[in-house]
Scaffold this motif. Structure first.
Motif, PDB file in Angstrom:
ATOM      1  N   LEU A 183      -2.355  11.158   3.093  1.00 54.63           N
ATOM      2  CA  LEU A 183      -1.004  11.124   2.543  1.00 54.63           C
ATOM      3  C   LEU A 183       0.024  10.822   3.632  1.00 54.63           C
ATOM      4  N   ASP A 184      -0.193  11.350   4.834  1.00 54.48           N
ATOM      5  CA  ASP A 184       0.722  11.067   5.949  1.00 54.48           C
ATOM      6  C   ASP A 184       0.766   9.571   6.246  1.00 54.48           C
ATOM      7  N   THR A 185      -0.392   8.918   6.240  1.00 54.38           N
ATOM      8  CA  THR A 185      -0.410   7.478   6.516  1.00 54.38           C
ATOM      9  C   THR A 185       0.269   6.705   5.392  1.00 54.38           C
ATOM     10  N   GLU A 186       0.087   7.160   4.144  1.00 53.75           N
ATOM     11  CA  GLU A 186       0.758   6.510   3.011  1.00 53.75           C
ATOM     12  C   GLU A 186       2.275   6.650   3.122  1.00 53.75           C
ATOM     13  N   ILE A 187       2.730   7.834   3.522  1.00 53.03           N
ATOM     14  CA  ILE A 187       4.169   8.063   3.667  1.00 53.03           C
ATOM     15  C   ILE A 187       4.734   7.169   4.768  1.00 53.03           C
ATOM     16  N   ALA A 188       4.031   7.100   5.890  1.00 51.47           N
ATOM     17  CA  ALA A 188       4.500   6.262   6.993  1.00 51.47           C
ATOM     18  C   ALA A 188       4.569   4.792   6.572  1.00 51.47           C
ATOM     19  N   LYS A 189       3.543   4.335   5.855  1.00 51.02           N
ATOM     20  CA  LYS A 189       3.526   2.944   5.384  1.00 51.02           C
ATOM     21  C   LYS A 189       4.671   2.699   4.399  1.00 51.02           C
ATOM     22  N   SER A 190       4.894   3.644   3.501  1.00 50.72           N
ATOM     23  CA  SER A 190       5.965   3.495   2.522  1.00 50.72           C
ATOM     24  C   SER A 190       7.334   3.474   3.189  1.00 50.72           C
ATOM     25  N   LYS A 191       7.514   4.300   4.219  1.00 50.36           N
ATOM     26  CA  LYS A 191       8.794   4.319   4.933  1.00 50.36           C
ATOM     27  C   LYS A 191       9.035   2.991   5.644  1.00 50.36           C
ATOM     28  N   MET A 192       7.973   2.431   6.238  1.00 53.29           N
ATOM     29  CA  MET A 192       8.110   1.130   6.908  1.00 53.29           C
ATOM     30  C   MET A 192       8.434   0.040   5.892  1.00 53.29           C
ATOM     31  N   ASP A 193       7.749   0.082   4.747  1.00 57.41           N
ATOM     32  CA  ASP A 193       8.023  -0.896   3.694  1.00 57.41           C
ATOM     33  C   ASP A 193       9.458  -0.762   3.188  1.00 57.41           C
ATOM     34  N   MET A 194       9.937   0.473   3.117  1.00 61.92           N
ATOM     35  CA  MET A 194      11.293   0.711   2.651  1.00 61.92           C
ATOM     36  C   MET A 194      12.308   0.128   3.651  1.00 61.92           C
ATOM     37  N   LEU A 195      12.031   0.322   4.941  1.00 59.59           N
ATOM     38  CA  LEU A 195      12.948  -0.180   5.960  1.00 59.59           C
ATOM     39  C   LEU A 195      12.958  -1.701   6.021  1.00 59.59           C
ATOM     40  N   THR A 196      11.820  -2.325   5.732  1.00 66.08           N
ATOM     41  CA  THR A 196      11.748  -3.786   5.760  1.00 66.08           C
ATOM     42  C   THR A 196      12.207  -4.409   4.451  1.00 66.08           C
ATOM     43  N   GLY A 197      12.452  -3.581   3.443  1.00 71.86           N
ATOM     44  CA  GLY A 197      12.968  -4.090   2.181  1.00 71.86           C
ATOM     45  C   GLY A 197      11.907  -4.419   1.147  1.00 71.86           C
ATOM     46  N   LYS A 198      10.661  -4.074   1.427  1.00 68.79           N
ATOM     47  CA  LYS A 198       9.590  -4.354   0.464  1.00 68.79           C
ATOM     48  C   LYS A 198       9.618  -3.379  -0.710  1.00 68.79           C
ATOM     49  N   ILE A 199      10.075  -2.157  -0.454  1.00 67.22           N
ATOM     50  CA  ILE A 199      10.140  -1.133  -1.504  1.00 67.22           C
ATOM     51  C   ILE A 199      11.610  -0.877  -1.829  1.00 67.22           C
ATOM     52  N   LYS A 200      11.932  -0.955  -3.076  1.00 61.24           N
ATOM     53  CA  LYS A 200      13.298  -0.656  -3.516  1.00 61.24           C
ATOM     54  C   LYS A 200      13.372   0.739  -4.143  1.00 61.24           C
ATOM     55  N   ASN A 201      12.215   1.275  -4.541  1.00 58.40           N
ATOM     56  CA  ASN A 201      12.179   2.543  -5.244  1.00 58.40           C
ATOM     57  C   ASN A 201      12.016   3.704  -4.252  1.00 58.40           C
ATOM     58  N   LEU A 202      13.087   4.416  -3.995  1.00 56.90           N
ATOM     59  CA  LEU A 202      13.047   5.541  -3.073  1.00 56.90           C
ATOM     60  C   LEU A 202      12.301   6.735  -3.658  1.00 56.90           C
ATOM     61  N   ASN A 203      12.211   6.805  -4.973  1.00 57.02           N
ATOM     62  CA  ASN A 203      11.535   7.927  -5.608  1.00 57.02           C
ATOM     63  C   ASN A 203      10.060   7.985  -5.250  1.00 57.02           C
ATOM     64  N   GLU A 204       9.461   6.845  -4.964  1.00 55.30           N
ATOM     65  CA  GLU A 204       8.057   6.818  -4.579  1.00 55.30           C
ATOM     66  C   GLU A 204       7.844   7.577  -3.270  1.00 55.30           C
ATOM     67  N   VAL A 205       8.697   7.321  -2.294  1.00 59.31           N
ATOM     68  CA  VAL A 205       8.594   7.987  -1.003  1.00 59.31           C
ATOM     69  C   VAL A 205       8.913   9.471  -1.149  1.00 59.31           C
ATOM     70  N   ARG A 206       9.939   9.779  -1.898  1.00 61.36           N
ATOM     71  CA  ARG A 206      10.313  11.183  -2.109  1.00 61.36           C
ATOM     72  C   ARG A 206       9.200  11.948  -2.805  1.00 61.36           C
ATOM     73  N   GLY A 207       8.574  11.324  -3.786  1.00 58.09           N
ATOM     74  CA  GLY A 207       7.468  11.962  -4.499  1.00 58.09           C
ATOM     75  C   GLY A 207       6.304  12.265  -3.571  1.00 58.09           C
ATOM     76  N   LYS A 208       5.995  11.337  -2.680  1.00 59.16           N
ATOM     77  CA  LYS A 208       4.906  11.559  -1.725  1.00 59.16           C
ATOM     78  C   LYS A 208       5.250  12.683  -0.762  1.00 59.16           C
ATOM     79  N   MET A 209       6.507  12.758  -0.366  1.00 59.77           N
ATOM     80  CA  MET A 209       6.916  13.826   0.543  1.00 59.77           C
ATOM     81  C   MET A 209       6.846  15.193  -0.150  1.00 59.77           C
ATOM     82  N   LYS A 210       7.160  15.232  -1.429  1.00 58.94           N
ATOM     83  CA  LYS A 210       7.037  16.482  -2.187  1.00 58.94           C
ATOM     84  C   LYS A 210       5.575  16.876  -2.331  1.00 58.94           C
TER      85      LYS A 210
END
Length: 71
Positions: A26-53
């Motif tokens: 899960l840690d690696t998924e969160i890190a990947k999602s955060k990088m994707d979010m910063l590069t603009g690949k992910i627009k849905n912040l809820n996905e990252v928040r859900g993983k953190m929860k």
């Protein structure tokens, strides 16, 4: 993917070692999602928040299992 109630209940049945392994994944998924979010690949912040929860839930369960051994 956010955990559903039955997924959370299944976590309580796992051993501490299994939870630790899932936490690393899960840690690696969160890190990947955060990088994707910063590069603009992910627009849905809820996905990252859900993983953190989900990570917080796992850490809580691991802590509870530790208390049962010591207490």
């Amino acid at each position: 993917m956010v955990m559903k109630k039955k997924d959370i209940q299944a976590l309580h049945l796992k051993t501490r070692e299994e939870l630790t392994a899932l936490l690393k994944i899960l840690d690696t998924e969160i890190a990947k999602s955060k990088m994707d979010m910063l590069t603009g690949k992910i627009k849905n912040l809820n996905e990252v928040r859900g993983k953190m929860k989900d990570k917080a839930r796992m850490l809580t369960i691991i802590g509870e299992k530790g208390e049962r051994k010591n207490g």
